[in-house]
Design a protein around this motif. Structure first.
Motif, PDB file in Angstrom:
ATOM      1  N   GLY A  99       5.002   0.019  -3.898  1.00 22.09           N
ATOM      2  CA  GLY A  99       4.303  -1.263  -3.751  1.00 22.09           C
ATOM      3  C   GLY A  99       2.934  -1.256  -4.389  1.00 22.09           C
ATOM      4  O   GLY A  99       2.528  -2.231  -5.039  1.00 22.09           O
TER       5      GLY A  99
ATOM      6  N   TYR B 256      18.512   5.834   7.651  1.00 26.36           N
ATOM      7  CA  TYR B 256      17.671   5.110   6.681  1.00 26.36           C
ATOM      8  C   TYR B 256      18.529   4.207   5.793  1.00 26.36           C
ATOM      9  O   TYR B 256      18.296   2.998   5.704  1.00 26.36           O
TER      10      TYR B 256
ATOM     11  N   LYS C 291       7.837  13.511   0.410  1.00 31.79           N
ATOM     12  CA  LYS C 291       8.998  13.477  -0.474  1.00 31.79           C
ATOM     13  C   LYS C 291       9.015  14.741  -1.334  1.00 31.79           C
ATOM     14  O   LYS C 291       7.993  15.418  -1.479  1.00 31.79           O
TER      15      LYS C 291
ATOM     16  N   THR D  39      17.918   0.410  -2.399  1.00 34.81           N
ATOM     17  CA  THR D  39      18.039   1.798  -2.844  1.00 34.81           C
ATOM     18  C   THR D  39      19.476   2.145  -3.249  1.00 34.81           C
ATOM     19  O   THR D  39      20.430   1.558  -2.728  1.00 34.81           O
TER      20      THR D  39
ATOM     21  N   GLU E 186      -0.610  -6.439   8.938  1.00 31.07           N
ATOM     22  CA  GLU E 186       0.318  -7.062   9.889  1.00 31.07           C
ATOM     23  C   GLU E 186       1.697  -6.422   9.732  1.00 31.07           C
ATOM     24  O   GLU E 186       2.045  -5.919   8.664  1.00 31.07           O
ATOM     25  N   ASP E 187       2.442  -6.466  10.800  1.00 35.36           N
ATOM     26  CA  ASP E 187       3.836  -6.008  10.804  1.00 35.36           C
ATOM     27  C   ASP E 187       4.706  -7.162  10.312  1.00 35.36           C
ATOM     28  O   ASP E 187       4.639  -8.265  10.872  1.00 35.36           O
TER      29      ASP E 187
ATOM     30  N   ALA F  73       2.039   6.329   5.638  1.00 42.28           N
ATOM     31  CA  ALA F  73       2.284   6.498   4.191  1.00 42.28           C
ATOM     32  C   ALA F  73       1.441   5.556   3.343  1.00 42.28           C
ATOM     33  O   ALA F  73       1.451   5.642   2.115  1.00 42.28           O
TER      34      ALA F  73
ATOM     35  N   ILE G 229       1.309  -3.045   7.122  1.00 44.01           N
ATOM     36  CA  ILE G 229       0.883  -2.632   8.462  1.00 44.01           C
ATOM     37  C   ILE G 229      -0.030  -1.397   8.416  1.00 44.01           C
ATOM     38  O   ILE G 229      -0.651  -1.041   9.412  1.00 44.01           O
TER      39      ILE G 229
ATOM     40  N   GLU H 123      10.302   1.659   6.426  1.00 41.65           N
ATOM     41  CA  GLU H 123      10.250   3.096   6.682  1.00 41.65           C
ATOM     42  C   GLU H 123      11.162   3.705   5.631  1.00 41.65           C
ATOM     43  O   GLU H 123      12.300   3.259   5.453  1.00 41.65           O
TER      44      GLU H 123
ATOM     45  N   LEU I  70       0.833  -1.216   0.000  1.00 43.37           N
ATOM     46  CA  LEU I  70       0.000   0.000   0.000  1.00 43.37           C
ATOM     47  C   LEU I  70       0.857   1.250   0.000  1.00 43.37           C
ATOM     48  O   LEU I  70       0.346   2.367   0.036  1.00 43.37           O
TER      49      LEU I  70
ATOM     50  N   ASN J 219      15.858   7.486  -6.951  1.00 45.67           N
ATOM     51  CA  ASN J 219      14.644   8.160  -6.458  1.00 45.67           C
ATOM     52  C   ASN J 219      13.446   7.890  -7.359  1.00 45.67           C
ATOM     53  O   ASN J 219      13.506   8.183  -8.552  1.00 45.67           O
ATOM     54  N   ASN J 220      12.378   7.388  -6.784  1.00 44.78           N
ATOM     55  CA  ASN J 220      11.142   7.176  -7.555  1.00 44.78           C
ATOM     56  C   ASN J 220      10.236   8.391  -7.460  1.00 44.78           C
ATOM     57  O   ASN J 220      10.178   9.045  -6.414  1.00 44.78           O
TER      58      ASN J 220
HETATM   59  N1  LIG Z   1      10.543   5.984  -2.862  1.00 50.54           N
HETATM   60  C1  LIG Z   1      11.752   5.925  -3.395  1.00 50.54           C
HETATM   61  O1  LIG Z   1      12.202   6.865  -4.058  1.00 50.54           O
HETATM   62  C2  LIG Z   1      12.595   4.673  -3.236  1.00 50.54           C
HETATM   63  C3  LIG Z   1      13.783   4.550  -3.992  1.00 50.54           C
HETATM   64  C4  LIG Z   1      14.529   3.386  -3.872  1.00 50.54           C
HETATM   65  C5  LIG Z   1      14.111   2.365  -3.033  1.00 50.54           C
HETATM   66  N2  LIG Z   1      12.981   2.523  -2.289  1.00 50.54           N
HETATM   67  C6  LIG Z   1      12.559   1.407  -1.428  1.00 50.54           C
HETATM   68  O2  LIG Z   1      11.338   0.922  -1.965  1.00 50.54           O
HETATM   69  C7  LIG Z   1      10.504   0.448  -0.915  1.00 50.54           C
HETATM   70  C8  LIG Z   1       9.159   1.123  -0.993  1.00 50.54           C
HETATM   71  O3  LIG Z   1       9.329   2.537  -0.864  1.00 50.54           O
HETATM   72  P1  LIG Z   1       8.070   3.501  -0.875  1.00 50.54           P
HETATM   73  O4  LIG Z   1       8.563   4.842  -1.273  1.00 50.54           O
HETATM   74  O5  LIG Z   1       6.974   2.865  -1.631  1.00 50.54           O
HETATM   75  O6  LIG Z   1       7.713   3.521   0.684  1.00 50.54           O
HETATM   76  P2  LIG Z   1       6.425   4.082   1.423  1.00 50.54           P
HETATM   77  O7  LIG Z   1       6.914   4.685   2.687  1.00 50.54           O
HETATM   78  O8  LIG Z   1       5.594   4.889   0.490  1.00 50.54           O
HETATM   79  O9  LIG Z   1       5.580   2.766   1.751  1.00 50.54           O
HETATM   80  C9  LIG Z   1       6.012   1.787   2.651  1.00 50.54           C
HETATM   81  C10 LIG Z   1       4.847   0.835   2.912  1.00 50.54           C
HETATM   82  O10 LIG Z   1       5.339  -0.201   3.769  1.00 50.54           O
HETATM   83  C11 LIG Z   1       4.432  -0.383   4.842  1.00 50.54           C
HETATM   84  N3  LIG Z   1       5.224  -0.819   6.018  1.00 50.54           N
HETATM   85  C12 LIG Z   1       6.172  -0.110   6.669  1.00 50.54           C
HETATM   86  N4  LIG Z   1       6.685  -0.831   7.679  1.00 50.54           N
HETATM   87  C13 LIG Z   1       6.025  -2.019   7.682  1.00 50.54           C
HETATM   88  C14 LIG Z   1       6.089  -3.192   8.481  1.00 50.54           C
HETATM   89  N5  LIG Z   1       6.929  -3.279   9.517  1.00 50.54           N
HETATM   90  N6  LIG Z   1       5.282  -4.236   8.174  1.00 50.54           N
HETATM   91  C15 LIG Z   1       4.404  -4.158   7.137  1.00 50.54           C
HETATM   92  N7  LIG Z   1       4.295  -3.084   6.343  1.00 50.54           N
HETATM   93  C16 LIG Z   1       5.099  -2.015   6.617  1.00 50.54           C
HETATM   94  C17 LIG Z   1       3.759   0.957   5.056  1.00 50.54           C
HETATM   95  O11 LIG Z   1       2.499   0.833   5.698  1.00 50.54           O
HETATM   96  C18 LIG Z   1       3.658   1.489   3.625  1.00 50.54           C
HETATM   97  O12 LIG Z   1       2.446   1.110   3.022  1.00 50.54           O
HETATM   98  C19 LIG Z   1      11.248   0.707   0.385  1.00 50.54           C
HETATM   99  O13 LIG Z   1      11.887  -0.481   0.769  1.00 50.54           O
HETATM  100  C20 LIG Z   1      12.274   1.765   0.009  1.00 50.54           C
HETATM  101  O14 LIG Z   1      13.427   1.647   0.808  1.00 50.54           O
HETATM  102  C21 LIG Z   1      12.199   3.647  -2.381  1.00 50.54           C
END
Ligand SMILES: NC(=O)c1ccc[n+]([C@@H]2O[C@H](COP(=O)([O-])OP(=O)(O)OC[C@H]3O[C@@H](n4cnc5c(N)ncnc54)[C@H](O)[C@@H]3O)[C@@H](O)[C@H]2O)c1
Length: 313
Positions: free
Chosen positions: A16, A147, A186, A123, A59-60, A39, A35, A79, A12, A176-177
């Motif tokens: 993802g 991080y 962001k 990342t 769930e975590d 975000a 969880i 996170e 979510l 960066n996405n």
């Molecule tokens: N956004 C970017 O630019 C970017 C770039 C490179 C890599 N990443 C990696 O991609 C992945 C996704 O990033 P994003 O930007 O979509 O993150 P986000 O913060 O938008 O979403 C993270 C999701 O993970 C869930 N989550 C967090 N901790 C949890 C836990 N303990 N158990 C279950 N669910 C949990 C949250 O509820 C949330 O829905 C991350 O691993 C991040 O490190 C992100």
């Protein structure tokens, strides 16, 4: 890829949810453990629930006690915001390290013939910054903030578990996405939201820091390419084709929204440990046939003009 069972975590979150949508549309059965933190996109979850090939478990990942039958685990759950990790790193260690440890333990508890292929979403930040040139997959990991340190630790866990327990994996290190419906903490969504409200964007320091921008839909295609064609137990970098300083990104957003540059941003203190530039060599992935398809300027315009942030209010 034939019809597959995909176990997604963090489905979510920003990246993802785009991945889950694509998988559902392709007919894969998706179990999404999320969880639902601040975000997470609850609107996306309601839409996904209209598919009969979707199941959400709130769930975590660090507390997960069961891994359902699956062909792949794709671990997005984390996170993800550097500034939050500088304020308080505890939840980052919990989700990004202990969460991955838990998923690996559940994977290795399965018989080798039944264990899913582990896709760890990582990342560019694990390498730290690079002033000139590009980091290859073989570059040393030198994270600069809590991080990226937790993400580097997670990569190491995956590699260690693979050697000891025979886990099959890929690690996907992305720049960066950006794209539609990103949580407005962001740079791009936060700045768009502020400028639309008549407030200046907030710019760390002098804004000279360079990031490489990768559209989230290109990221999803990169991950799917690695799942189908990637070599097992291999790291893949994913680099957008658009390196820009933060100040130039803000100038572009301001220009789209017709805000004069003098009103477009204000400087705030620099982020501690700020990385000067990230850049990746992703020839290994491109050899599998993937290339970024989406144009930054056009997609930025779509976000600045059309994005609806109400889902996060
Ligand atoms: N956004 C970017 O630019 C970017 C770039 C490179 C890599 N990443 C990696 O991609 C992945 C996704 O990033 P994003 O930007 O979509 O993150 P986000 O913060 O938008 O979403 C993270 C999701 O993970 C869930 N989550 C967090 N901790 C949890 C836990 N303990 N158990 C279950 N669910 C949990 C949250 O509820 C949330 O829905 C991350 O691993 C991040 O490190 C992100």
């Amino acid at each position: 890829m034939q019809s597959k069972l995909i176990f997604v975590t963090g489905g979510l979150g920003f990246i993802g949810k785009h991945f889950v949508k694509r998988c559902l549309d392709m007919g894969y059965f998706v179990t999404n453990v999320d969880i639902v933190n601040y975000a997470a996109d609850r609107f996306a979850n309601e839409k996904f629930k209209t598919y009969n090939n979707y199941r959400h478990i709130e769930e975590d990942i660090a507390n997960l006690s069961h891994l359902p039958e699956s062909d792949f685990i794709v671990n997005f759950a984390a996170e993800s915001h550097v500034d939050n990790s500088i304020s308080d790193s505890r939840q980052f260690c919990h989700s990004n390290i202990l969460g991955v440890q838990r998923l690996l333990e559940l994977s290795r508890a399965k018989a080798a013939s039944d264990a899913p292929h582990f896709i760890q979403i990582s990342t560019d930040e694990v390498y730290g910054d690079i002033v000139q040139g590009r980091h290859a997959e073989s570059s040393a990991l030198r994270p600069s903030n809590p991080y990226s340190a937790t993400k580097a630790a997670a990569d190491m866990l995956v590699i260690g578990w693979a050697r000891t327990y025979g886990i099959r994996y890929n690690i996907v290190r992305m720049t960066n996405n950006y794209g539609p419906n990103q949580y407005p903490e962001k740079l791009i969504p936060k700045s768009v939201m502020r400028l639309r409200r008549g407030l200046p964007a907030l710019m760390h320091g002098n804004g000279s820091y360079i990031r490489s921008w990768l559209h989230v839909k290109d990221s999803v295609e990169a991950i799917l390419t690695i799942m189908v064609k990637g070599e097992s137990n291999t790291v893949y970098n994913v680099h957008g084709d658009c390196e820009l300083s933060n100040i130039d990104v803000l100038r572009k957003i301001a220009s789209i929204l017709d805000v004069p540059e003098k009103d477009a941003f204000v400087q705030i203190p620099d982020r501690v440990g700020q990385d000067v530039r990230y850049s990746l060599d992703d020839n290994r992935l491109r050899a599998l046939g993937w290339n970024p398809a989406l144009d930054f300027d056009q997609e930025l315009k779509n976000i600045a003009v059309e994005d609806d942030f109400r889902r996060f209010l």
